[in-house]
Design a protein around this motif. Structure first.
Motif, PDB file in Angstrom:
ATOM      1  N   ASN A 217       0.873  -1.172   0.000  1.00 20.30           N
ATOM      2  CA  ASN A 217       0.000   0.000   0.000  1.00 20.30           C
ATOM      3  C   ASN A 217       0.914   1.226   0.000  1.00 20.30           C
ATOM      4  O   ASN A 217       1.384   1.669   1.038  1.00 20.30           O
ATOM      5  N   LYS A 218       1.196   1.754  -1.192  1.00 19.04           N
ATOM      6  CA  LYS A 218       2.194   2.820  -1.327  1.00 19.04           C
ATOM      7  C   LYS A 218       1.866   4.041  -0.468  1.00 19.04           C
ATOM      8  O   LYS A 218       2.751   4.643   0.141  1.00 19.04           O
ATOM      9  N   GLY A 219       0.579   4.377  -0.414  1.00 11.07           N
ATOM     10  CA  GLY A 219       0.194   5.525   0.399  1.00 11.07           C
ATOM     11  C   GLY A 219       0.484   5.293   1.867  1.00 11.07           C
ATOM     12  O   GLY A 219       0.980   6.180   2.575  1.00 11.07           O
ATOM     13  N   LEU A 220       0.192   4.073   2.346  1.00 13.23           N
ATOM     14  CA  LEU A 220       0.449   3.729   3.744  1.00 13.23           C
ATOM     15  C   LEU A 220       1.950   3.714   4.026  1.00 13.23           C
ATOM     16  O   LEU A 220       2.401   4.177   5.091  1.00 13.23           O
ATOM     17  N   ALA A 221       2.727   3.198   3.075  1.00 13.96           N
ATOM     18  CA  ALA A 221       4.179   3.159   3.250  1.00 13.96           C
ATOM     19  C   ALA A 221       4.752   4.573   3.371  1.00 13.96           C
ATOM     20  O   ALA A 221       5.611   4.839   4.228  1.00 13.96           O
ATOM     21  N   TRP A 222       4.283   5.501   2.517  1.00  8.18           N
ATOM     22  CA  TRP A 222       4.733   6.894   2.610  1.00  8.18           C
ATOM     23  C   TRP A 222       4.311   7.513   3.944  1.00  8.18           C
ATOM     24  O   TRP A 222       5.076   8.252   4.572  1.00  8.18           O
ATOM     25  N   MET A 223       3.080   7.211   4.393  1.00  5.11           N
ATOM     26  CA  MET A 223       2.594   7.764   5.654  1.00  5.11           C
ATOM     27  C   MET A 223       3.459   7.281   6.819  1.00  5.11           C
ATOM     28  O   MET A 223       3.819   8.061   7.717  1.00  5.11           O
ATOM     29  N   PHE A 224       3.832   5.997   6.807  1.00  2.37           N
ATOM     30  CA  PHE A 224       4.711   5.456   7.847  1.00  2.37           C
ATOM     31  C   PHE A 224       6.064   6.156   7.808  1.00  2.37           C
ATOM     32  O   PHE A 224       6.596   6.570   8.848  1.00  2.37           O
ATOM     33  N   MET A 225       6.652   6.263   6.613  1.00  2.00           N
ATOM     34  CA  MET A 225       7.984   6.841   6.500  1.00  2.00           C
ATOM     35  C   MET A 225       8.000   8.292   6.963  1.00  2.00           C
ATOM     36  O   MET A 225       8.887   8.711   7.729  1.00  2.00           O
ATOM     37  N   TYR A 226       7.019   9.078   6.519  1.00  2.00           N
ATOM     38  CA  TYR A 226       6.946  10.475   6.932  1.00  2.00           C
ATOM     39  C   TYR A 226       6.784  10.592   8.448  1.00  2.00           C
ATOM     40  O   TYR A 226       7.374  11.470   9.093  1.00  2.00           O
ATOM     41  N   SER A 227       5.956   9.716   9.025  1.00  2.00           N
ATOM     42  CA  SER A 227       5.714   9.775  10.474  1.00  2.00           C
ATOM     43  C   SER A 227       6.983   9.467  11.255  1.00  2.00           C
ATOM     44  O   SER A 227       7.286  10.125  12.262  1.00  2.00           O
ATOM     45  N   ILE A 279     -16.447  14.921  11.933  1.00  2.00           N
ATOM     46  CA  ILE A 279     -15.477  15.616  11.083  1.00  2.00           C
ATOM     47  C   ILE A 279     -15.591  15.083   9.656  1.00  2.00           C
ATOM     48  O   ILE A 279     -15.406  13.883   9.404  1.00  2.00           O
ATOM     49  N   SER A 280     -15.894  15.984   8.723  1.00  2.00           N
ATOM     50  CA  SER A 280     -16.052  15.573   7.328  1.00  2.00           C
ATOM     51  C   SER A 280     -14.737  15.647   6.554  1.00  2.00           C
ATOM     52  O   SER A 280     -14.620  15.087   5.464  1.00  2.00           O
ATOM     53  N   LEU A 281     -13.748  16.342   7.099  1.00  2.00           N
ATOM     54  CA  LEU A 281     -12.457  16.473   6.432  1.00  2.00           C
ATOM     55  C   LEU A 281     -11.780  15.115   6.346  1.00  2.00           C
ATOM     56  O   LEU A 281     -11.815  14.328   7.297  1.00  2.00           O
ATOM     57  N   ARG A 282     -11.184  14.819   5.193  1.00  2.00           N
ATOM     58  CA  ARG A 282     -10.510  13.541   5.027  1.00  2.00           C
ATOM     59  C   ARG A 282      -9.384  13.382   6.034  1.00  2.00           C
ATOM     60  O   ARG A 282      -8.675  14.326   6.362  1.00  2.00           O
ATOM     61  N   LYS A 283      -9.214  12.151   6.511  1.00  2.00           N
ATOM     62  CA  LYS A 283      -8.242  11.895   7.569  1.00  2.00           C
ATOM     63  C   LYS A 283      -6.813  12.197   7.131  1.00  2.00           C
ATOM     64  O   LYS A 283      -5.994  12.659   7.935  1.00  2.00           O
ATOM     65  N   VAL A 284      -6.494  11.937   5.881  1.00  2.00           N
ATOM     66  CA  VAL A 284      -5.137  12.225   5.411  1.00  2.00           C
ATOM     67  C   VAL A 284      -4.865  13.726   5.439  1.00  2.00           C
ATOM     68  O   VAL A 284      -3.736  14.168   5.708  1.00  2.00           O
ATOM     69  N   LEU A 285      -5.892  14.534   5.188  1.00  2.00           N
ATOM     70  CA  LEU A 285      -5.725  15.989   5.283  1.00  2.00           C
ATOM     71  C   LEU A 285      -5.509  16.410   6.734  1.00  2.00           C
ATOM     72  O   LEU A 285      -4.727  17.331   7.020  1.00  2.00           O
ATOM     73  N   LEU A 286      -6.202  15.747   7.661  1.00  2.80           N
ATOM     74  CA  LEU A 286      -5.990  16.017   9.087  1.00  2.80           C
ATOM     75  C   LEU A 286      -4.546  15.691   9.487  1.00  2.80           C
ATOM     76  O   LEU A 286      -3.890  16.473  10.184  1.00  2.80           O
ATOM     77  N   ILE A 287      -4.064  14.537   9.033  1.00  2.00           N
ATOM     78  CA  ILE A 287      -2.704  14.109   9.379  1.00  2.00           C
ATOM     79  C   ILE A 287      -1.673  15.127   8.890  1.00  2.00           C
ATOM     80  O   ILE A 287      -0.817  15.584   9.658  1.00  2.00           O
ATOM     81  N   ASN A 288      -1.771  15.511   7.625  1.00  2.00           N
ATOM     82  CA  ASN A 288      -0.801  16.453   7.052  1.00  2.00           C
ATOM     83  C   ASN A 288      -0.883  17.833   7.712  1.00  2.00           C
ATOM     84  O   ASN A 288       0.134  18.456   8.026  1.00  2.00           O
ATOM     85  N   SER A 289      -2.119  18.309   7.913  1.00  2.00           N
ATOM     86  CA  SER A 289      -2.316  19.636   8.500  1.00  2.00           C
ATOM     87  C   SER A 289      -1.805  19.690   9.936  1.00  2.00           C
ATOM     88  O   SER A 289      -1.221  20.699  10.367  1.00  2.00           O
ATOM     89  N   MET A 290      -2.020  18.609  10.692  1.00  2.87           N
ATOM     90  CA  MET A 290      -1.566  18.603  12.084  1.00  2.87           C
ATOM     91  C   MET A 290      -0.046  18.552  12.176  1.00  2.87           C
ATOM     92  O   MET A 290       0.536  19.101  13.112  1.00  2.87           O
ATOM     93  N   HIS A 291       0.623  17.921  11.198  1.00  2.00           N
ATOM     94  CA  HIS A 291       2.084  17.995  11.167  1.00  2.00           C
ATOM     95  C   HIS A 291       2.528  19.451  11.040  1.00  2.00           C
ATOM     96  O   HIS A 291       3.427  19.911  11.765  1.00  2.00           O
ATOM     97  N   ILE A 292       1.899  20.167  10.131  1.00  2.00           N
ATOM     98  CA  ILE A 292       2.269  21.571   9.906  1.00  2.00           C
ATOM     99  C   ILE A 292       1.976  22.420  11.148  1.00  2.00           C
ATOM    100  O   ILE A 292       2.795  23.239  11.575  1.00  2.00           O
ATOM    101  N   LEU A 293       0.791  22.222  11.748  1.00  2.00           N
ATOM    102  CA  LEU A 293       0.417  22.993  12.934  1.00  2.00           C
ATOM    103  C   LEU A 293       1.355  22.711  14.099  1.00  2.00           C
ATOM    104  O   LEU A 293       1.783  23.630  14.819  1.00  2.00           O
ATOM    105  N   PHE A 326      -3.666  14.348  15.167  1.00  2.00           N
ATOM    106  CA  PHE A 326      -2.811  13.561  14.273  1.00  2.00           C
ATOM    107  C   PHE A 326      -2.832  12.085  14.663  1.00  2.00           C
ATOM    108  O   PHE A 326      -3.018  11.200  13.810  1.00  2.00           O
ATOM    109  N   SER A 327      -2.615  11.788  15.962  1.00  2.00           N
ATOM    110  CA  SER A 327      -2.535  10.396  16.416  1.00  2.00           C
ATOM    111  C   SER A 327      -3.828   9.648  16.137  1.00  2.00           C
ATOM    112  O   SER A 327      -3.810   8.504  15.662  1.00  2.00           O
ATOM    113  N   ALA A 328      -4.967  10.285  16.430  1.00  2.00           N
ATOM    114  CA  ALA A 328      -6.264   9.628  16.214  1.00  2.00           C
ATOM    115  C   ALA A 328      -6.500   9.359  14.733  1.00  2.00           C
ATOM    116  O   ALA A 328      -6.917   8.260  14.341  1.00  2.00           O
TER     117      ALA A 328
END
Length: 409
Positions: A217-227, A279-293, A326-328
């Motif tokens: 799952n390339k998206g999941l692999a990138w999410m793990f690596m970034y985290s 929350i209607s916002l996509r979870k991946v957007l939450l993850i990325n935005s919370m990293h920035i915040l 982010f964690s949730a």
């Protein structure tokens, strides 16, 4: 798989786990205070933290294989019981006042082995009980419970260590384990049955399957690596909050306690937002935005004037909220993207990957602070985390995670 009466089932889990989290938080804080006062050595504090983390990082991936094979409810019960036994042995080791640090480190390492089984199993049971559209709210409530325990635990630990010897304070953890085990005995959790052999060769095969579940799952692999990369930036700073409070803002014990509590308050707010509101916002957007915040909160904390301590308090609360959301969202994404029979391995691999940077942070945080300064460390760490968040937005496979699920298609 039937998921009726899931909320009632989770109420029992939440009650038992909250008491266990609260007691563990109190005991961990009391133990840190006791070690600090008894030995006045940062090296001993670092070694105790490493003893509590390293075994979990090493055996975590292999524990995940067995979490996926065995009954996860029984795993949690036996893990809680094993941790309680280790704590009882530690009370005996500390009873007569003649402290053998090597024995204390060994028992802390044994407790870490129990956590290597318990934490991934706890995360892996949610999709077996909770409807998929409720997973994010459940993760939000889990964050709330952790936040409350992080706020109340140190206060309870301070009260306990002020009135009782350390070996008696440790019994709080045993009481918490009793509540956790009792709550689990009162509920039924579905068991994902697998027909596999118990050979070492098969364990390696199962571990490779867990890694493949991430890699394919390339998206999941990138999410793990970034985290994991973000954790390299976050962990050294996470243990420097007291130093920034003292060295940069001229704070003392009161200001240090305010910062610790406000981080927990921020996490509580983040968990509340996810559990109360849909929350209607996509979870991946939450993850990325919370990293920035989170990164921004670090950067501004590092460049603040020493006279603006209460602005630092506000930024700390904002950072705690970002970390909670982010964690949730991160945990829920894994629960949705990975098959239930693979979750134990995947969560164990993630926890191990996340712990290793924590150990690096513990080993080098002091040198980093001395060489570039605590405030500068906050700024550099913040920019690293911001960069991770921005890079995530420009990673197509990561941005494609959960498109259909989050849009309700």
């Amino acid at each position: 798989m039937e998921k009726k009466n899931w909320f009632r089932t989770y109420l029992f889990i939440w009650f038992g786990q909250f008491v266990s989290l609260l007691s563990s938080s109190a005991v961990n804080f009391a133990l840190i205070v006791w070690l600090s006062l008894e030995f006045k050595s940062a090296e001993i504090l670092a070694y105790s933290a490493i003893a509590g983390l390293l075994p979990q990082a090493i055996i975590g991936p292999f524990a995940g294989v067995y979490i996926d094979r065995w009954d996860r409810k029984k795993i949690m019960i036996f893990a809680d019981g094993f941790i309680a036994i280790c704590t009882i042995l530690m009370t005996i080791a500390l009873r007569d006042g003649h402290v053998q640090l090597s024995l204390v480190y060994l028992l802390m390492a044994c407790r870490s082995v129990g956590s290597a089984f318990h934490s991934p199993a706890m995360q892996a049971i949610a999709p077996l009980i909770v409807p998929e559209d409720k997973l994010l709210r459940v993760s939000g409530i889990n964050q709330m419970l952790q936040s409350v325990s992080s706020i109340a635990g140190p206060a309870l630990g301070t009260l306990a260590i002020a009135n009782f010897p350390i070996n008696q304070v440790l019994y709080l953890d045993v009481i918490g384990a009793v509540f956790a085990i009792t709550s689990l005995l009162l509920i039924s959790i579905p068991h994902v049955k697998t027909q596999v052999s118990g050979s070492i060769h098969q364990v390696w095969i199962d571990l490779k399957l867990g890694m493949a579940a991430i890699y394919k799952n390339k998206g999941l692999a990138w999410m793990f690596m970034y985290s994991v990369i973000a954790t390299v930036g976050i962990m050294p700073v996470a243990i420097m909050f007291p130093l920034l409070t003292i060295d940069h803002f001229g704070g003392k014990e009161f200001e240090m306690s305010v910062i610790e509590v406000i981080w927990g308050v921020g996490m509580l707010v983040g968990g509340s937002i996810l559990s109360v509101f849909k929350i209607s916002l996509r979870k991946v957007l939450l993850i990325n935005s919370m990293h920035i915040l989170l990164g921004l909160s670090f950067v501004f904390s590092g460049i603040l004037s020493p006279s603006l301590f209460w602005v630092f308090v506000g930024l700390t609360g904002l950072g705690g909220m970002a970390m909670s959301i982010f964690s949730a969202a991160f945990m829920t994404t894994i629960q949705e993207e990975v098959a239930p029979e693979m979750l134990g391995r995947v969560f164990s691999l993630y926890f191990s990957f996340a712990i290793i940077p924590s150990l690096i942070g513990l080993l080098f945080a002091g040198n980093i602070a001395d060489y570039i300064g605590v405030a500068n460390a906050f700024v550099i760490s913040g920019f690293i985390v911001i960069a991770i968040g921005l890079a995530s937005f420009f990673t197509p496979s990561l941005m494609a995670l959960g498109v259909r699920k989050d849009s309700g298609e």
